[in-house]
Design a protein around this motif. Structure first.
Motif, mmCIF file in Angstrom:
data_model
loop_
_atom_site.group_PDB
_atom_site.id
_atom_site.type_symbol
_atom_site.label_atom_id
_atom_site.label_comp_id
_atom_site.label_asym_id
_atom_site.label_seq_id
_atom_site.Cartn_x
_atom_site.Cartn_y
_atom_site.Cartn_z
ATOM 1 N N GLY A 1 -24.102 52.108 43.693
ATOM 2 C CA GLY A 1 -23.636 53.245 43.793
ATOM 3 C C GLY A 1 -22.558 53.603 42.926
ATOM 4 O O GLY A 1 -22.298 52.883 42.088
ATOM 5 N N TYR B 1 -15.604 57.655 37.743
ATOM 6 C CA TYR B 1 -16.336 56.530 38.825
ATOM 7 C C TYR B 1 -17.047 55.721 37.978
ATOM 8 O O TYR B 1 -17.484 55.830 36.656
ATOM 9 C CB TYR B 1 -17.331 57.557 39.226
ATOM 10 N N TYR C 1 -26.833 64.180 46.467
ATOM 11 C CA TYR C 1 -26.999 64.178 45.041
ATOM 12 C C TYR C 1 -28.329 63.323 44.618
ATOM 13 O O TYR C 1 -28.634 62.395 45.378
ATOM 14 C CB TYR C 1 -25.903 63.403 44.316
ATOM 15 N N GLN D 1 -16.295 64.159 51.220
ATOM 16 C CA GLN D 1 -14.853 64.613 50.936
ATOM 17 C C GLN D 1 -14.230 65.024 52.389
ATOM 18 O O GLN D 1 -14.737 65.887 52.558
ATOM 19 C CB GLN D 1 -15.038 65.867 49.766
ATOM 20 N N THR E 1 -8.218 64.708 48.568
ATOM 21 C CA THR E 1 -8.982 64.905 47.214
ATOM 22 C C THR E 1 -10.004 63.899 46.890
ATOM 23 O O THR E 1 -10.696 64.114 45.606
ATOM 24 C CB THR E 1 -7.759 64.943 46.245
ATOM 25 N N GLU E 2 -10.121 63.061 47.459
ATOM 26 C CA GLU E 2 -10.966 61.915 46.894
ATOM 27 C C GLU E 2 -12.407 62.065 47.527
ATOM 28 O O GLU E 2 -12.559 62.754 48.470
ATOM 29 C CB GLU E 2 -10.379 60.396 47.705
ATOM 30 N N ALA E 3 -13.336 61.869 46.619
ATOM 31 C CA ALA E 3 -14.632 62.130 46.822
ATOM 32 C C ALA E 3 -15.520 60.705 46.813
ATOM 33 O O ALA E 3 -15.221 60.034 45.707
ATOM 34 C CB ALA E 3 -15.384 63.033 45.905
ATOM 35 N N PHE E 4 -15.964 60.176 47.972
ATOM 36 C CA PHE E 4 -16.729 59.138 47.891
ATOM 37 C C PHE E 4 -18.071 59.094 48.043
ATOM 38 O O PHE E 4 -18.534 60.093 48.700
ATOM 39 C CB PHE E 4 -16.113 58.110 49.180
ATOM 40 N N PHE E 5 -18.670 57.820 47.449
ATOM 41 C CA PHE E 5 -20.109 57.961 47.404
ATOM 42 C C PHE E 5 -20.722 56.852 48.097
ATOM 43 O O PHE E 5 -19.979 55.549 48.157
ATOM 44 C CB PHE E 5 -20.858 57.907 46.029
ATOM 45 N N GLY E 6 -21.979 57.016 48.849
ATOM 46 C CA GLY E 6 -22.542 55.774 49.178
ATOM 47 C C GLY E 6 -23.197 55.074 48.303
ATOM 48 O O GLY E 6 -23.100 55.539 47.192
ATOM 49 N N GLN E 7 -23.997 53.798 48.731
ATOM 50 C CA GLN E 7 -24.457 53.029 47.570
ATOM 51 C C GLN E 7 -25.647 53.542 47.172
ATOM 52 O O GLN E 7 -26.372 53.158 46.181
ATOM 53 C CB GLN E 7 -24.747 51.599 48.182
ATOM 54 N N GLY E 8 -26.197 54.446 47.492
ATOM 55 C CA GLY E 8 -27.568 55.115 47.302
ATOM 56 C C GLY E 8 -28.690 54.635 47.601
ATOM 57 O O GLY E 8 -28.982 53.654 48.421
ATOM 58 N N PHE F 1 -22.176 65.854 50.926
ATOM 59 C CA PHE F 1 -23.168 66.312 49.818
ATOM 60 C C PHE F 1 -24.234 65.290 49.576
ATOM 61 O O PHE F 1 -24.141 64.027 49.736
ATOM 62 C CB PHE F 1 -22.256 66.523 48.539
ATOM 63 N N LEU G 1 -27.870 59.804 46.454
ATOM 64 C CA LEU G 1 -26.641 59.610 47.093
ATOM 65 C C LEU G 1 -26.152 60.584 47.746
ATOM 66 O O LEU G 1 -25.957 61.603 47.582
ATOM 67 C CB LEU G 1 -25.787 59.234 45.730
ATOM 68 N N MET H 1 -16.737 67.892 54.189
ATOM 69 C CA MET H 1 -17.647 68.088 53.364
ATOM 70 C C MET H 1 -18.761 66.937 53.204
ATOM 71 O O MET H 1 -18.142 65.523 53.047
ATOM 72 C CB MET H 1 -17.158 68.630 52.014
#
Lengths: 113, 114
Positions: free
Chosen positions: B42, B35, A35, A96, A100-107, A33, A92, A31
């Protein structure tokens, strides 16, 4: 954990132009996404990037304004089209995997002038 | 739709414990996340808890979940100036369609006073 690289990290763009943001993950993920975080606000989901098919957009977001590509399981792009100052936000990428963990880029911090 | 609420500000003295609270409405929430977002950065995943657990501890962080009241809290022990940031609570529902997007609260700005 997944390592996510987002490019560019920031940009200042003229209104009426378009910007494409890239998201590269160091492993295959199910997955992905996109945001948006408007100034001083929380995160709002734009769309789910589906590998090999059209993205699934949330209410209030349309493909013509935010076209998304996902050619494989490690890469996606988001384009912000025909920009106006109201598009000034942090965008961002999030992933996933099977867990279960959902990680984000630095934006990507976008300012439209 | 689903909603996640947090208080907007919290101020604590260095060395004290911080407790950041969150409430949510989605009864089908499967996972709840915390978070951290530092200025210009981020989101950093701090911890998460499965909905059938009531507590999770990870070093200075303790997450408490009251599923009946749909209340989640994050306790930071021995708060340091480096903990100053915005903390977001997020929940992952289970739509049954295999979609796992998160719903976020507005974030709590934690200020640590030296």
């Amino acid at each position: 954990s997944a390592v996510i690289s987002q490019k560019p990290s920031r940009d200042i763009c003229q209104r009426g132009t378009s910007l494409t943001i890239q998201c590269q993950v160091d492993s295959q993920v199910t997955m992905m996404f996109w945001y948006r975080q408007q100034p001083g606000q929380s995160l709002t989901l734009i769309a789910t990037a589906n590998q090999g098919s059209e993205a699934t957009y949330e209410s209030g977001f349309v493909i013509d304004k935010f076209p998304i590509s996902r050619p494989n399981l490690t890469f996606s792009t988001l384009t912000v089209s025909n920009m106006s100052p109201e598009d000034s936000s942090i965008y961002l990428c999030s992933v996933q995997g099977a867990g279960t963990e959902a990680f984000f880029g630095q934006g990507t911090r976008l300012t439209v002038v | 739709g689903e909603d996640v609420e947090q208080s907007l500000f919290l101020s604590v003295r260095e060395g004290d414990s911080s407790v950041i609270n969150c409430t949510y409405t989605d009864s089908s929430s499967t996972y709840l996340y915390w978070y951290k977002q530092e200025p210009g950065a981020g989101l950093q995943l701090l911890t998460y808890i499965f909905s059938n657990m009531d507590m999770k501890q990870d070093q200075r962080l303790t997450v408490l979940l009251n599923k009946k009241d749909k209340h989640l809290s994050l306790r930071i022990a021995d708060t340091q100036t480096g903990d100053s940031a915005i903390y977001f609570c997020a929940e992952r529902g289970d739509s049954g369609a295999g979609s796992y997007q998160l719903t976020f609260g507005k974030g709590t700005k934690l200020s640590v006073i030296p």
